[in-house]
Design a protein around this motif. Sequence first.
Motif, PDB file in Angstrom:
ATOM      1  N   LEU A  60       0.835  -1.183   0.000  1.00 50.52           N
ATOM      2  CA  LEU A  60       0.000   0.000   0.000  1.00 50.52           C
ATOM      3  C   LEU A  60       0.876   1.240   0.000  1.00 50.52           C
ATOM      4  CD1 LEU A  60      -2.603  -1.090   2.699  1.00 50.52           C
ATOM      5  CD2 LEU A  60      -2.871  -1.112   0.228  1.00 50.52           C
ATOM      6  N   SER A  61       0.442   2.227  -0.717  1.00 44.57           N
ATOM      7  CA  SER A  61       1.213   3.470  -0.714  1.00 44.57           C
ATOM      8  C   SER A  61       0.906   4.221   0.578  1.00 44.57           C
ATOM      9  CB  SER A  61       0.868   4.319  -1.940  1.00 44.57           C
ATOM     10  OG  SER A  61      -0.493   4.687  -1.894  1.00 44.57           O
ATOM     11  N   TYR A  62       1.913   4.820   1.117  1.00 44.87           N
ATOM     12  CA  TYR A  62       1.763   5.552   2.365  1.00 44.87           C
ATOM     13  C   TYR A  62       1.475   7.006   2.036  1.00 44.87           C
ATOM     14  CZ  TYR A  62       2.841   7.578   6.889  1.00 44.87           C
ATOM     15  OH  TYR A  62       2.770   8.264   8.063  1.00 44.87           O
ATOM     16  N   GLU A  63       0.304   7.451   2.371  1.00 47.46           N
ATOM     17  CA  GLU A  63      -0.080   8.833   2.113  1.00 47.46           C
ATOM     18  C   GLU A  63       0.105   9.620   3.403  1.00 47.46           C
ATOM     19  OE1 GLU A  63      -0.889  10.013  -0.848  1.00 47.46           O
ATOM     20  OE2 GLU A  63      -0.758   8.029  -1.748  1.00 47.46           O
ATOM     21  N   TYR A  64       0.975  10.573   3.366  1.00 49.36           N
ATOM     22  CA  TYR A  64       1.220  11.409   4.537  1.00 49.36           C
ATOM     23  C   TYR A  64       0.971  12.860   4.177  1.00 49.36           C
ATOM     24  CZ  TYR A  64       5.657  11.815   2.094  1.00 49.36           C
ATOM     25  OH  TYR A  64       6.606  12.017   1.126  1.00 49.36           O
ATOM     26  N   GLN A  65       0.712  13.633   5.177  1.00 49.24           N
ATOM     27  CA  GLN A  65       0.405  15.041   4.996  1.00 49.24           C
ATOM     28  C   GLN A  65       1.442  15.867   5.746  1.00 49.24           C
ATOM     29  OE1 GLN A  65      -2.783  16.273   3.360  1.00 49.24           O
ATOM     30  NE2 GLN A  65      -2.250  14.308   2.457  1.00 49.24           N
ATOM     31  N   VAL A  66       1.884  16.933   5.108  1.00 47.12           N
ATOM     32  CA  VAL A  66       2.845  17.846   5.713  1.00 47.12           C
ATOM     33  C   VAL A  66       2.176  19.211   5.820  1.00 47.12           C
ATOM     34  CG1 VAL A  66       5.081  18.977   5.427  1.00 47.12           C
ATOM     35  CG2 VAL A  66       4.815  16.590   4.782  1.00 47.12           C
ATOM     36  N   ASP A  67       2.069  19.695   7.043  1.00 46.85           N
ATOM     37  CA  ASP A  67       1.519  21.033   7.262  1.00 46.85           C
ATOM     38  C   ASP A  67       2.625  22.040   6.992  1.00 46.85           C
ATOM     39  OD1 ASP A  67       0.389  23.374   8.115  1.00 46.85           O
ATOM     40  OD2 ASP A  67      -0.151  22.643  10.112  1.00 46.85           O
ATOM     41  N   ILE A  68       2.464  22.853   5.959  1.00 47.23           N
ATOM     42  CA  ILE A  68       3.565  23.725   5.532  1.00 47.23           C
ATOM     43  C   ILE A  68       3.861  24.845   6.524  1.00 47.23           C
ATOM     44  CG2 ILE A  68       3.235  23.181   3.106  1.00 47.23           C
ATOM     45  CD1 ILE A  68       1.858  25.893   2.759  1.00 47.23           C
ATOM     46  N   VAL A  74      13.030  18.390   8.212  1.00 48.01           N
ATOM     47  CA  VAL A  74      13.101  16.929   8.041  1.00 48.01           C
ATOM     48  C   VAL A  74      11.826  16.412   7.368  1.00 48.01           C
ATOM     49  CG1 VAL A  74      13.296  14.735   9.275  1.00 48.01           C
ATOM     50  CG2 VAL A  74      14.601  16.714  10.053  1.00 48.01           C
ATOM     51  N   GLU A  75      10.683  16.964   7.755  1.00 50.24           N
ATOM     52  CA  GLU A  75       9.427  16.546   7.134  1.00 50.24           C
ATOM     53  C   GLU A  75       9.370  16.988   5.669  1.00 50.24           C
ATOM     54  OE1 GLU A  75       6.132  16.606  10.576  1.00 50.24           O
ATOM     55  OE2 GLU A  75       7.292  18.472  10.393  1.00 50.24           O
ATOM     56  N   PHE A  76       9.853  18.186   5.381  1.00 50.75           N
ATOM     57  CA  PHE A  76       9.888  18.636   3.985  1.00 50.75           C
ATOM     58  C   PHE A  76      10.840  17.768   3.160  1.00 50.75           C
ATOM     59  CE2 PHE A  76       8.327  22.820   5.617  1.00 50.75           C
ATOM     60  CZ  PHE A  76       7.194  22.894   4.841  1.00 50.75           C
ATOM     61  N   ALA A  77      11.921  17.325   3.755  1.00 48.91           N
ATOM     62  CA  ALA A  77      12.918  16.522   3.029  1.00 48.91           C
ATOM     63  C   ALA A  77      12.356  15.165   2.594  1.00 48.91           C
ATOM     64  CB  ALA A  77      14.157  16.324   3.889  1.00 48.91           C
ATOM     65  N   GLN A  78      11.261  14.728   3.194  1.00 50.90           N
ATOM     66  CA  GLN A  78      10.642  13.451   2.823  1.00 50.90           C
ATOM     67  C   GLN A  78       9.881  13.540   1.503  1.00 50.90           C
ATOM     68  OE1 GLN A  78      11.185  10.738   4.841  1.00 50.90           O
ATOM     69  NE2 GLN A  78      12.419  12.138   6.059  1.00 50.90           N
ATOM     70  N   LEU A  79       9.562  14.746   1.083  1.00 51.63           N
ATOM     71  CA  LEU A  79       8.763  14.928  -0.129  1.00 51.63           C
ATOM     72  C   LEU A  79       9.597  14.684  -1.377  1.00 51.63           C
ATOM     73  CD1 LEU A  79       6.840  18.121   0.983  1.00 51.63           C
ATOM     74  CD2 LEU A  79       5.985  15.780   0.940  1.00 51.63           C
ATOM     75  N   GLU A  80       8.901  14.392  -2.470  1.00 55.77           N
ATOM     76  CA  GLU A  80       9.559  14.074  -3.740  1.00 55.77           C
ATOM     77  C   GLU A  80      10.284  15.297  -4.309  1.00 55.77           C
ATOM     78  OE1 GLU A  80       8.157  12.809  -8.205  1.00 55.77           O
ATOM     79  OE2 GLU A  80       6.923  12.210  -6.516  1.00 55.77           O
ATOM     80  N   GLY A  81      11.563  15.144  -4.567  1.00 56.98           N
ATOM     81  CA  GLY A  81      12.350  16.217  -5.173  1.00 56.98           C
ATOM     82  C   GLY A  81      12.820  17.279  -4.198  1.00 56.98           C
ATOM     83  N   ILE A  82      12.516  17.097  -2.919  1.00 58.80           N
ATOM     84  CA  ILE A  82      12.941  18.075  -1.912  1.00 58.80           C
ATOM     85  C   ILE A  82      13.883  17.356  -0.956  1.00 58.80           C
ATOM     86  CG2 ILE A  82      12.210  19.596  -0.040  1.00 58.80           C
ATOM     87  CD1 ILE A  82       9.561  19.925  -1.507  1.00 58.80           C
ATOM     88  N   GLY A  83      15.094  17.783  -0.918  1.00 61.09           N
ATOM     89  CA  GLY A  83      16.073  17.166  -0.032  1.00 61.09           C
ATOM     90  C   GLY A  83      16.280  18.011   1.215  1.00 61.09           C
ATOM     91  N   PRO A  84      17.307  17.693   1.979  1.00 58.80           N
ATOM     92  CA  PRO A  84      17.565  18.428   3.220  1.00 58.80           C
ATOM     93  C   PRO A  84      17.832  19.923   2.991  1.00 58.80           C
ATOM     94  CG  PRO A  84      18.822  16.392   3.183  1.00 58.80           C
ATOM     95  CD  PRO A  84      18.195  16.538   1.852  1.00 58.80           C
ATOM     96  N   SER A  85      18.594  20.266   1.961  1.00 62.23           N
ATOM     97  CA  SER A  85      18.937  21.681   1.771  1.00 62.23           C
ATOM     98  C   SER A  85      17.703  22.498   1.382  1.00 62.23           C
ATOM     99  CB  SER A  85      20.046  21.834   0.738  1.00 62.23           C
ATOM    100  OG  SER A  85      19.621  21.330  -0.510  1.00 62.23           O
ATOM    101  N   LEU A  86      16.854  21.971   0.506  1.00 59.44           N
ATOM    102  CA  LEU A  86      15.643  22.696   0.125  1.00 59.44           C
ATOM    103  C   LEU A  86      14.651  22.728   1.287  1.00 59.44           C
ATOM    104  CD1 LEU A  86      14.164  24.269  -2.019  1.00 59.44           C
ATOM    105  CD2 LEU A  86      13.405  22.115  -3.030  1.00 59.44           C
TER     106      LEU A  86
END
Length: 130
Positions: A60-68, A74-86
């Motif tokens: 199953l795909s894990y759907e998570y939500q990030v409150d911006i 660290v939570e932003f770094a989990q998103l696709e195309g966003i690493g630690p520096s971004l």
Amino acid sequence: MIQDQETNETPSRPFLGLQRDDQYFLGILFAAILIVALIHLIQMSHWGTEPIEIKQLQPLSYEYQVDINRATWVEFAQLEGIGPSLGKRIVAYREAHGPFHSIADLQNVKGIGEKKLNDNRKHLILSSPP
């Protein structure tokens, strides 16, 4: 060989200091233990059984939500195309300019374009400013 002169028999030496009846008893006991151990080994080896084929479900795909407005880098770094520096850049922008008023405000952060925002839109939520 030494022979008993009265009976003309060779005297029997006791094996391990045991009498003949004790030797028979230990032999039978050893054989019984060996048979029980073999039976147990055969039962534990599942000899004669067929393997069971297990069907696995699709992961199953894990759907998570990030409150911006509350997420850490660290939570932003989990998103696709966003690493630690971004992720750190997003948090720094939020701390410098205040909370985001819409999800589209993320495009004001250097390194986030429309494509990257649309790829991650399903994971982004906006709550009221903390």
